[in-house]
Design an enzyme around this catalytic site. Sequence first.
Site: not given
Length: 354
Positions: A201-203
């Site tokens: 997850v990184h957005r």
Amino acid sequence: MKIVSVVGARPQFIKAAQVSREIRKHHKEIIVHTGQHYDPPMSGNFFDELKIPKPDFNLGVGPGTHAEQTGKMVVGVEKILMDEEPDLVLVYGDTNSTLAGGLAAVKVHVPIAHVEAGLRSFNNRMPEEINRILVDRMSQLLFCPTKTAVENLKKEGITEGVHLVGDVMYDAVLHNRELAMKSQMLEKLGLKEKEYLLVTVHRPSNTDKRENLEAIVDALISSGETIVLPVHPRTLKSLKKFKFHAKLDEAIKLIEPAGYLDFTCLAMNAKKILTDSGGVQKEAYFHGVPCITLREETEWVETVKDGWNVLVGANGDRILDAIRTFEPDGERGESYGDGKASEKMAKIIDDELA
Ligand code: UD1
Ligand code: UDP
């Protein structure tokens, strides 16, 4: 001929490793690292592991607001272009480093080649969407990974210099798959093949909004599955800020960002992958692992059409349901080319610069 390649973020190192090897057969390449990513597990380690030539320049830009970060990069790249007078600037994907490379080049009249041209999410709140649109407008060579990308450009009136070459990340997977099989990651983490979920997850839409990150974290924990999460620095900051770090740590194997080979090993052997990454969605497809995408839209529509990827956003119920029930129901196609995208791009560049 002289080519300046501008890179700066993790996925760009992985793509550049493939293309660099090919273009160096006939041209002098100068690698400019903007310094957008800088921790060794996000940057330097990839250069060693994937045998990417050391950058000739590192602008050391680091984090900042979009304007600060992009502005500093444009200034740095422009100076190098004025000194080096290259015949072409090569940019990758859709990050602020891509935009900065493009902006610097277009203003000093150096032609631009864009690797991964034509991708669209049709969501202008994604910083990457703006970067893609602008860089495609500025580029003379547009290397598209898919037919969808070619069509997207056509709808925007861009047809000149457009080449369908296939996906460079598929090249990378084919090139590195055997080495990745030798990784000791499963043993190291005490994992069994097809008995764990791999999550990235990184957005900003998922990490910066408390309720979205919480919905994802809670769904993961309540699934009861074994979960491994190589954590992006942006996400680690948010987990700490929102104080989710402790509860996540008990239920989930939180590890630092993995090297490409270790990550590929984790991906190939996962039961399912949950991600908001562009690259990881495609890699799940290449490895034949079901993908649950923590977004409401994707640029990689073929993975969804073929039934191997499902979009669930940051909605806890949809995430849990997909973890429990999602199974691919179709054949994987050949939408991402034949693994020779880098060779094809290099050949087109050779012809163009001849
Ligand atoms: C960037 C790209 C995104 C891409 C992603 C790949 C933009 C707008 N976004 O997002 O498209 O999918 O890279 O991973 O270009 N940080 C560290 N150490 C690092 C790198 C980053 O601590 O080595 C922290 C910084 O504090 C920064 C945050 O992570 O504030 C985000 O980094 P940034 O490069 O701005 O964007 P990404 O989220 O990594
Ligand atoms: N990746 C990696 N280690 C990790 C997570 C991802 O090597 O811990 C690789 C992954 O295999 C893929 C690329 O990084 O090739 C995707 O980058 P990222 O998710 O950061 O960016 P995006 O593709 O969303 O732009």
